[in-house]
Design an enzyme around this catalytic site. Structure first.
Site, mmCIF file in Angstrom:
data_model
loop_
_atom_site.group_PDB
_atom_site.id
_atom_site.type_symbol
_atom_site.label_atom_id
_atom_site.label_comp_id
_atom_site.label_asym_id
_atom_site.label_seq_id
_atom_site.Cartn_x
_atom_site.Cartn_y
_atom_site.Cartn_z
ATOM 1 N N TYR A 67 0.836 -1.216 0.000
ATOM 2 C CA TYR A 67 0.000 0.000 0.000
ATOM 3 C C TYR A 67 0.864 1.257 0.000
ATOM 4 O O TYR A 67 0.532 2.250 -0.641
ATOM 5 C CB TYR A 67 -0.999 -0.032 1.168
ATOM 6 C CG TYR A 67 -2.182 -0.900 0.830
ATOM 7 C CD1 TYR A 67 -2.232 -2.243 1.202
ATOM 8 C CD2 TYR A 67 -3.226 -0.399 0.050
ATOM 9 C CE1 TYR A 67 -3.296 -3.057 0.818
ATOM 10 C CE2 TYR A 67 -4.295 -1.208 -0.328
ATOM 11 C CZ TYR A 67 -4.319 -2.536 0.051
ATOM 12 O OH TYR A 67 -5.363 -3.335 -0.350
ATOM 13 N N HIS A 117 -15.174 1.357 -2.586
ATOM 14 C CA HIS A 117 -14.121 0.481 -2.045
ATOM 15 C C HIS A 117 -13.190 1.210 -1.091
ATOM 16 O O HIS A 117 -12.084 0.726 -0.835
ATOM 17 C CB HIS A 117 -13.310 -0.149 -3.188
ATOM 18 C CG HIS A 117 -14.135 -1.069 -4.033
ATOM 19 N ND1 HIS A 117 -13.809 -1.379 -5.333
ATOM 20 C CD2 HIS A 117 -15.284 -1.745 -3.772
ATOM 21 C CE1 HIS A 117 -14.721 -2.209 -5.831
ATOM 22 N NE2 HIS A 117 -15.628 -2.448 -4.905
ATOM 23 N N CYS A 148 -4.958 2.223 20.771
ATOM 24 C CA CYS A 148 -5.095 0.908 21.431
ATOM 25 C C CYS A 148 -3.933 -0.016 21.134
ATOM 26 O O CYS A 148 -3.912 -1.170 21.582
ATOM 27 C CB CYS A 148 -6.415 0.242 21.014
ATOM 28 S SG CYS A 148 -6.385 -0.404 19.329
ATOM 29 N N GLY A 185 -14.238 2.524 -17.579
ATOM 30 C CA GLY A 185 -12.915 2.053 -17.154
ATOM 31 C C GLY A 185 -12.947 0.959 -16.119
ATOM 32 O O GLY A 185 -12.114 0.937 -15.207
ATOM 33 N N SER A 187 -13.454 -3.416 -15.556
ATOM 34 C CA SER A 187 -13.523 -4.739 -16.194
ATOM 35 C C SER A 187 -14.851 -5.427 -15.867
ATOM 36 O O SER A 187 -15.127 -6.514 -16.351
ATOM 37 C CB SER A 187 -12.347 -5.596 -15.702
ATOM 38 O OG SER A 187 -12.381 -5.676 -14.273
HETATM 39 C C1 BV8 Z 1 -18.097 -8.840 -0.950
HETATM 40 C C2 BV8 Z 1 -9.968 -2.028 -2.763
HETATM 41 C C3 BV8 Z 1 -19.388 -9.997 0.672
HETATM 42 C C4 BV8 Z 1 -8.718 -2.703 -2.314
HETATM 43 C C5 BV8 Z 1 -11.120 -3.613 -4.224
HETATM 44 C C6 BV8 Z 1 -19.611 -13.522 -7.062
HETATM 45 C C7 BV8 Z 1 -20.657 -12.675 -6.745
HETATM 46 C C8 BV8 Z 1 -20.509 -11.704 -5.746
HETATM 47 C C9 BV8 Z 1 -19.288 -11.546 -5.084
HETATM 48 C C10 BV8 Z 1 -18.268 -12.395 -5.424
HETATM 49 C C11 BV8 Z 1 -18.411 -13.395 -6.377
HETATM 50 N N1 BV8 Z 1 -17.249 -14.073 -6.449
HETATM 51 C C12 BV8 Z 1 -16.350 -13.533 -5.577
HETATM 52 C C13 BV8 Z 1 -16.972 -12.527 -4.952
HETATM 53 C C14 BV8 Z 1 -16.375 -11.697 -3.966
HETATM 54 C C15 BV8 Z 1 -15.549 -10.549 -4.540
HETATM 55 C C16 BV8 Z 1 -15.464 -10.454 -6.030
HETATM 56 O O1 BV8 Z 1 -16.286 -9.798 -6.673
HETATM 57 N N2 BV8 Z 1 -14.424 -11.077 -6.594
HETATM 58 C C17 BV8 Z 1 -14.217 -10.993 -8.028
HETATM 59 C C18 BV8 Z 1 -12.720 -11.064 -8.331
HETATM 60 C C19 BV8 Z 1 -14.991 -12.143 -8.674
HETATM 61 N N3 BV8 Z 1 -16.142 -9.329 -4.039
HETATM 62 C C20 BV8 Z 1 -15.845 -8.961 -2.792
HETATM 63 O O2 BV8 Z 1 -15.119 -9.594 -2.046
HETATM 64 C C21 BV8 Z 1 -16.505 -7.679 -2.306
HETATM 65 N N4 BV8 Z 1 -17.123 -7.932 -1.040
HETATM 66 O O3 BV8 Z 1 -18.569 -9.477 -1.855
HETATM 67 O O4 BV8 Z 1 -18.429 -8.986 0.357
HETATM 68 C C22 BV8 Z 1 -19.713 -9.757 2.092
HETATM 69 C C23 BV8 Z 1 -20.987 -9.311 2.416
HETATM 70 C C24 BV8 Z 1 -21.304 -9.120 3.757
HETATM 71 C C25 BV8 Z 1 -20.336 -9.332 4.756
HETATM 72 C C26 BV8 Z 1 -19.045 -9.728 4.410
HETATM 73 C C27 BV8 Z 1 -18.716 -9.940 3.071
HETATM 74 C C28 BV8 Z 1 -15.451 -6.604 -2.074
HETATM 75 C C29 BV8 Z 1 -14.828 -6.205 -3.381
HETATM 76 C C30 BV8 Z 1 -13.899 -5.002 -3.152
HETATM 77 C C31 BV8 Z 1 -12.462 -5.450 -3.273
HETATM 78 N N5 BV8 Z 1 -11.579 -4.271 -3.191
HETATM 79 N N6 BV8 Z 1 -10.346 -2.526 -4.077
HETATM 80 C C32 BV8 Z 1 -7.504 -2.145 -3.005
HETATM 81 O O5 BV8 Z 1 -7.637 -1.321 -3.926
HETATM 82 O O6 BV8 Z 1 -6.404 -2.530 -2.598
HETATM 83 S S1 BV8 Z 1 -11.580 -4.110 -5.757
HETATM 84 C C33 BV8 Z 1 -10.469 -3.645 -6.949
HETATM 85 O O7 BV8 Z 1 -11.067 -4.123 -8.169
HETATM 86 C C34 BV8 Z 1 -10.261 -2.172 -7.177
HETATM 87 O O8 BV8 Z 1 -10.985 -1.325 -6.335
HETATM 88 C C35 BV8 Z 1 -10.783 -1.980 -8.593
HETATM 89 O O9 BV8 Z 1 -11.358 -0.753 -8.784
HETATM 90 C C36 BV8 Z 1 -11.805 -3.029 -8.630
HETATM 91 C C37 BV8 Z 1 -12.403 -3.416 -9.941
HETATM 92 O O10 BV8 Z 1 -11.408 -3.498 -10.882
HETATM 93 P P1 BV8 Z 1 -11.456 -2.384 -12.053
HETATM 94 O O11 BV8 Z 1 -11.603 -1.044 -11.429
HETATM 95 O O12 BV8 Z 1 -12.480 -2.790 -13.028
HETATM 96 O O13 BV8 Z 1 -9.999 -2.467 -12.609
HETATM 97 P P2 BV8 Z 1 -9.421 -3.554 -13.608
HETATM 98 O O14 BV8 Z 1 -7.945 -3.428 -13.574
HETATM 99 O O15 BV8 Z 1 -10.054 -4.880 -13.327
HETATM 100 O O16 BV8 Z 1 -9.983 -3.110 -15.032
HETATM 101 C C38 BV8 Z 1 -9.583 -1.885 -15.574
HETATM 102 C C39 BV8 Z 1 -10.466 -1.679 -16.789
HETATM 103 O O17 BV8 Z 1 -10.144 -0.409 -17.358
HETATM 104 C C40 BV8 Z 1 -10.275 -2.710 -17.881
HETATM 105 O O18 BV8 Z 1 -11.533 -3.110 -18.381
HETATM 106 C C41 BV8 Z 1 -9.491 -1.948 -18.967
HETATM 107 O O19 BV8 Z 1 -9.808 -2.394 -20.275
HETATM 108 C C42 BV8 Z 1 -10.003 -0.558 -18.749
HETATM 109 N N7 BV8 Z 1 -9.097 0.529 -19.152
HETATM 110 C C43 BV8 Z 1 -7.742 0.557 -19.076
HETATM 111 N N8 BV8 Z 1 -7.285 1.776 -19.484
HETATM 112 C C44 BV8 Z 1 -8.394 2.512 -19.804
HETATM 113 C C45 BV8 Z 1 -9.544 1.731 -19.594
HETATM 114 N N9 BV8 Z 1 -10.788 2.186 -19.828
HETATM 115 C C46 BV8 Z 1 -10.915 3.454 -20.277
HETATM 116 N N10 BV8 Z 1 -9.863 4.279 -20.494
HETATM 117 C C47 BV8 Z 1 -8.597 3.837 -20.278
HETATM 118 N N11 BV8 Z 1 -7.546 4.657 -20.508
HETATM 119 ZN ZN ZN Z 2 -7.084 1.186 17.852
#
Ligand code: BV8
Ligand code: ZN
Length: 255
Positions: A67, A117, A148, A185, A187
């Site tokens: 981070y 997020h 703490c 932007g 996926s």
């Molecule tokens: C939850 C913070 C439950 C951290 C992030 C099926 C159904 C539902 C959920 C799930 C499931 N299977 C698994 C899950 C759980 C999981 C999930 O969805 N996994 C995925 C991989 C399948 N979801 C979770 O865990 C979520 N929580 O479900 O909780 C729950 C409920 C109650 C109680 C307890 C638990 C939490 C998800 C949040 C995770 N944290 N970020 C950090 O940053 O360190 S997510 C992370 O991915 C980033 O925030 C990012 O923003 C996000 C999504 O990715 P993108 O933003 O789309 O980025 P990516 O690189 O993938 O794509 C970039 C895109 O841009 C591409 O398409 C590219 O072509 C395009 N691009 C590139 N350049 C350009 C462009 N477009 C335009 N212009 C350009 N120039």
């Molecule tokens: Zn604390």
């Protein structure tokens, strides 16, 4: 690039638009997207394995270092024309901006964004005592909670963690009433954020995707702008502004 006149007209006359952004809108600010191959020291890790409570539990120092590396990249980044175009669009039509990004660039561009997020530049007490601090300044500070003694963690939502309830409620309310949904932007792979477009579509909203590549949403979109956000969004917003200005009666004529 010329914006599609039907899309311009749709946006200029929308009752309420939602824009949902992902890491792609920050790519042109030099912030690597989430699924870009990580560079250097981080090349051997995937973001998805590091952005989890398990990784932090297993190796807190490694996760904090990851981070710190990302915070350094974001400190050097500035909002680009894509961020600024969305801030301008909000002054032209009723718009709710939801972002999956944790880089804070929408806020620095003047937008009021629902941060689905969390925030990269925030430290929170991992024991949940309520302590939090702004981490946007220097990084060399104690990794322990001064209240703490527990470890401090970044103020982001990790995989497996729930999205903040207020962010979900605000995004759901906006999606329920929107008639245009722009997915920019992202996926469209991470849920529940990726589910917002389907909810908007089920309510009859026009779906617009702005991306440089196909995603699972592409086939459901009514309009696809296959271009970088920093180029396509300014052109679209410029055209919406011109369409709205053309509707205003010229000065000195009867309204
Ligand atoms: C939850 C913070 C439950 C951290 C992030 C099926 C159904 C539902 C959920 C799930 C499931 N299977 C698994 C899950 C759980 C999981 C999930 O969805 N996994 C995925 C991989 C399948 N979801 C979770 O865990 C979520 N929580 O479900 O909780 C729950 C409920 C109650 C109680 C307890 C638990 C939490 C998800 C949040 C995770 N944290 N970020 C950090 O940053 O360190 S997510 C992370 O991915 C980033 O925030 C990012 O923003 C996000 C999504 O990715 P993108 O933003 O789309 O980025 P990516 O690189 O993938 O794509 C970039 C895109 O841009 C591409 O398409 C590219 O072509 C395009 N691009 C590139 N350049 C350009 C462009 N477009 C335009 N212009 C350009 N120039
Ligand atoms: Zn604390």
């Amino acid at each position: 690039m010329n914006a599609d006149p039907r899309l311009v007209e749709r946006l200029a006359s929308c009752a309420h638009a939602v824009a949902m952004t992902g890491a792609g809108i920050s790519a042109e600010s030099g912030v690597p997207t989430f699924r870009d191959a990580q560079t250097g020291l981080w090349a051997r890790y995937s973001a998805e394995e590091l952005a989890t409570p398990e990784a932090f539990q297993r190796d807190p120092a490694l996760v904090r270092e990851w981070y710190a590396w990302r915070r350094e990249l974001v400190r050097r980044a500035v909002p680009n024309e894509g961020h600024r175009a969305l801030a301008r669009l909000a002054a032209l039509v009723p718009l709710t901006l939801v972002t999956q990004n944790v880089d804070g660039l929408h806020s620095r561009a003047g937008s009021d964004a629902i941060e689905f997020h969390g925030r990269l530049m925030q430290d929170l007490c991992a024991a949940g005592c309520g302590y939090e601090r702004d981490a946007s300044a220097d990084e060399a500070r104690s990794p322990s909670c001064p209240e703490c003694g527990a470890r401090l963690r970044p103020g982001v939502v990790w995989f497996g963690e729930a999205i903040p309830v207020d962010a979900v409620a605000a995004a759901d309310a906006a999606v329920r009433r929107c008639d245009v949904f722009l997915s920019i932007g992202t996926s469209s792979l991470v849920y529940p954020a990726a589910g917002l477009a389907a909810a908007a579509r089920a309510n009859g909203a026009t779906i617009v995707e702005v991306n440089v590549a196909d995603t699972p949403l592409t086939s459901q979109a009514d309009h696809v702008l296959r271009a970088p956000a920093a180029q396509s969004l300014p052109a679209l917003v410029e055209a919406v502004a011109a369409a709205l200005a053309a509707r205003k009666p010229a000065r000195g004529t009867d309204p």
